[in-house]
Design a protein around this motif. Structure first.
Motif, PDB file in Angstrom:
ATOM      1  N   ARG A  69     -29.069  -6.007  24.553  1.00  0.00           N
ATOM      2  CA  ARG A  69     -28.140  -5.547  25.586  1.00  0.00           C
ATOM      3  C   ARG A  69     -28.795  -4.880  26.794  1.00  0.00           C
ATOM      4  O   ARG A  69     -28.587  -3.697  27.063  1.00  0.00           O
ATOM      5  N   VAL A  70     -29.568  -5.635  27.511  1.00  0.00           N
ATOM      6  CA  VAL A  70     -30.165  -5.137  28.744  1.00  0.00           C
ATOM      7  C   VAL A  70     -29.062  -5.111  29.794  1.00  0.00           C
ATOM      8  O   VAL A  70     -28.412  -6.128  30.044  1.00  0.00           O
ATOM      9  N   PRO A  71     -28.813  -3.959  30.424  1.00  0.00           N
ATOM     10  CA  PRO A  71     -27.693  -3.874  31.370  1.00  0.00           C
ATOM     11  C   PRO A  71     -27.950  -4.668  32.652  1.00  0.00           C
ATOM     12  O   PRO A  71     -29.083  -4.888  33.046  1.00  0.00           O
ATOM     13  N   LEU A  72     -26.862  -5.092  33.268  1.00  0.00           N
ATOM     14  CA  LEU A  72     -26.852  -5.755  34.568  1.00  0.00           C
ATOM     15  C   LEU A  72     -27.455  -7.155  34.593  1.00  0.00           C
ATOM     16  O   LEU A  72     -27.548  -7.760  35.660  1.00  0.00           O
ATOM     17  N   ILE A  73     -27.886  -7.662  33.459  1.00  0.00           N
ATOM     18  CA  ILE A  73     -28.466  -9.006  33.424  1.00  0.00           C
ATOM     19  C   ILE A  73     -27.753  -9.799  32.339  1.00  0.00           C
ATOM     20  O   ILE A  73     -27.564  -9.309  31.226  1.00  0.00           O
ATOM     21  N   ASP A  74     -27.389 -11.020  32.662  1.00  0.00           N
ATOM     22  CA  ASP A  74     -26.792 -11.913  31.675  1.00  0.00           C
ATOM     23  C   ASP A  74     -27.756 -12.056  30.491  1.00  0.00           C
ATOM     24  O   ASP A  74     -28.968 -12.218  30.704  1.00  0.00           O
ATOM     25  N   PRO A  75     -27.274 -11.990  29.254  1.00  0.00           N
ATOM     26  CA  PRO A  75     -28.165 -12.077  28.084  1.00  0.00           C
ATOM     27  C   PRO A  75     -29.046 -13.325  28.067  1.00  0.00           C
ATOM     28  O   PRO A  75     -30.227 -13.249  27.696  1.00  0.00           O
ATOM     29  N   ALA A  76     -28.516 -14.467  28.477  1.00  0.00           N
ATOM     30  CA  ALA A  76     -29.319 -15.702  28.498  1.00  0.00           C
ATOM     31  C   ALA A  76     -30.463 -15.590  29.506  1.00  0.00           C
ATOM     32  O   ALA A  76     -31.601 -15.987  29.224  1.00  0.00           O
ATOM     33  N   LEU A  77     -30.176 -15.025  30.677  1.00  0.00           N
ATOM     34  CA  LEU A  77     -31.212 -14.829  31.683  1.00  0.00           C
ATOM     35  C   LEU A  77     -32.235 -13.800  31.205  1.00  0.00           C
ATOM     36  O   LEU A  77     -33.447 -13.989  31.386  1.00  0.00           O
ATOM     37  N   ALA A  78     -31.766 -12.717  30.588  1.00  0.00           N
ATOM     38  CA  ALA A  78     -32.676 -11.695  30.056  1.00  0.00           C
ATOM     39  C   ALA A  78     -33.617 -12.302  29.014  1.00  0.00           C
ATOM     40  O   ALA A  78     -34.819 -11.985  28.988  1.00  0.00           O
ATOM     41  N   ALA A  79     -33.093 -13.183  28.164  1.00  0.00           N
ATOM     42  CA  ALA A  79     -33.920 -13.829  27.139  1.00  0.00           C
ATOM     43  C   ALA A  79     -34.994 -14.701  27.781  1.00  0.00           C
ATOM     44  O   ALA A  79     -36.156 -14.690  27.353  1.00  0.00           O
ATOM     45  N   ILE A  80     -34.610 -15.449  28.801  1.00  0.00           N
ATOM     46  CA  ILE A  80     -35.574 -16.314  29.500  1.00  0.00           C
ATOM     47  C   ILE A  80     -36.638 -15.474  30.196  1.00  0.00           C
ATOM     48  O   ILE A  80     -37.841 -15.758  30.089  1.00  0.00           O
ATOM     49  N   LEU A  81     -36.212 -14.436  30.900  1.00  0.00           N
ATOM     50  CA  LEU A  81     -37.167 -13.569  31.611  1.00  0.00           C
ATOM     51  C   LEU A  81     -38.127 -12.880  30.645  1.00  0.00           C
ATOM     52  O   LEU A  81     -39.342 -12.823  30.901  1.00  0.00           O
ATOM     53  N   ALA A  82     -37.594 -12.352  29.552  1.00  0.00           N
ATOM     54  CA  ALA A  82     -38.437 -11.655  28.577  1.00  0.00           C
ATOM     55  C   ALA A  82     -39.445 -12.607  27.947  1.00  0.00           C
ATOM     56  O   ALA A  82     -40.642 -12.293  27.845  1.00  0.00           O
ATOM     57  N   THR A  83     -38.973 -13.770  27.543  1.00  0.00           N
ATOM     58  CA  THR A  83     -39.869 -14.742  26.907  1.00  0.00           C
ATOM     59  C   THR A  83     -40.925 -15.228  27.888  1.00  0.00           C
ATOM     60  O   THR A  83     -42.113 -15.323  27.540  1.00  0.00           O
ATOM     61  N   GLY A  84     -40.531 -15.494  29.107  1.00  0.00           N
ATOM     62  CA  GLY A  84     -41.490 -15.915  30.130  1.00  0.00           C
ATOM     63  C   GLY A  84     -42.532 -14.854  30.428  1.00  0.00           C
ATOM     64  O   GLY A  84     -43.720 -15.154  30.560  1.00  0.00           O
ATOM     65  N   ALA A  85     -42.088 -13.613  30.535  1.00  0.00           N
ATOM     66  CA  ALA A  85     -43.016 -12.509  30.797  1.00  0.00           C
ATOM     67  C   ALA A  85     -43.985 -12.331  29.638  1.00  0.00           C
ATOM     68  O   ALA A  85     -45.185 -12.097  29.847  1.00  0.00           O
ATOM     69  N   GLU A  86     -43.469 -12.445  28.415  1.00  0.00           N
ATOM     70  CA  GLU A  86     -44.342 -12.278  27.246  1.00  0.00           C
ATOM     71  C   GLU A  86     -45.366 -13.404  27.151  1.00  0.00           C
ATOM     72  O   GLU A  86     -46.548 -13.146  26.911  1.00  0.00           O
TER      73      GLU A  86
END
Length: 157
Positions: A69-86
């Protein structure tokens, strides 16, 4: 072989000399070895995290929707951003490519996890952040692509 005799006031001087000898030997460890160890350790953590996310993307999306539950970001987008950053951060660190940028990016991931996801895991996050801050402040070290590129640029070609 070091023999230490502790007798009276002279004994404390022997302990100080022994400590100074130990500190001198420890200081001889090249910083590049420490930087490489820090890069590999942190890269492994984030690479494995990304691999877990990729292994079951539907579960990852559920985690980002209901647990992370990262605020202000759609969960699907947050998952993509997190995975890409990692993935990208881990690869960059392991190779020593744009390591300071990778460290800054992964510090952002660590801060997000600490603040919004698992605030109770601060000790683990502090350990990751400490290693990333070492790389951010001192660079990737001699054993890195960053070093090779910088050396080539300084040599003029």
């Amino acid at each position: 072989m070091i023999t230490m005799r502790i007798t009276g006031a002279g004994g404390s001087r022997s302990i100080v000399k022994l400590y100074d000898l130990f500190a001198e030997q420890a200081a001889a460890l090249p910083l590049s070895v420490v930087q490489l160890a820090a890069r590999i350790a942190v890269a492994e953590v984030f690479w494995q995290s990304a691999q877990t996310k990729l292994a079951s993307w539907p579960v990852t999306l559920q985690l980002f929707t209901f647990e992370y539950r990262v605020p202000l970001i759609d969960p699907a987008l947050a998952a993509i951003l997190a995975t890409g950053a990692e993935l990208s951060g881990a690869a960059m660190l392991a190779l020593g490519v744009l390591s300071r940028l990778a460290s800054l990016m992964l510090l952002g991931v660590v801060a997000t996890i600490q603040i919004f996801v698992y605030p109770g895991h601060w000790a683990e996050h502090l350990m990751w952040a400490s290693l990333l801050l070492l790389i951010l402040s001192r660079g990737a070290g001699f054993l890195s692509v960053d070093h090779l590129v910088a050396r080539r640029i300084r040599a003029g070609g």
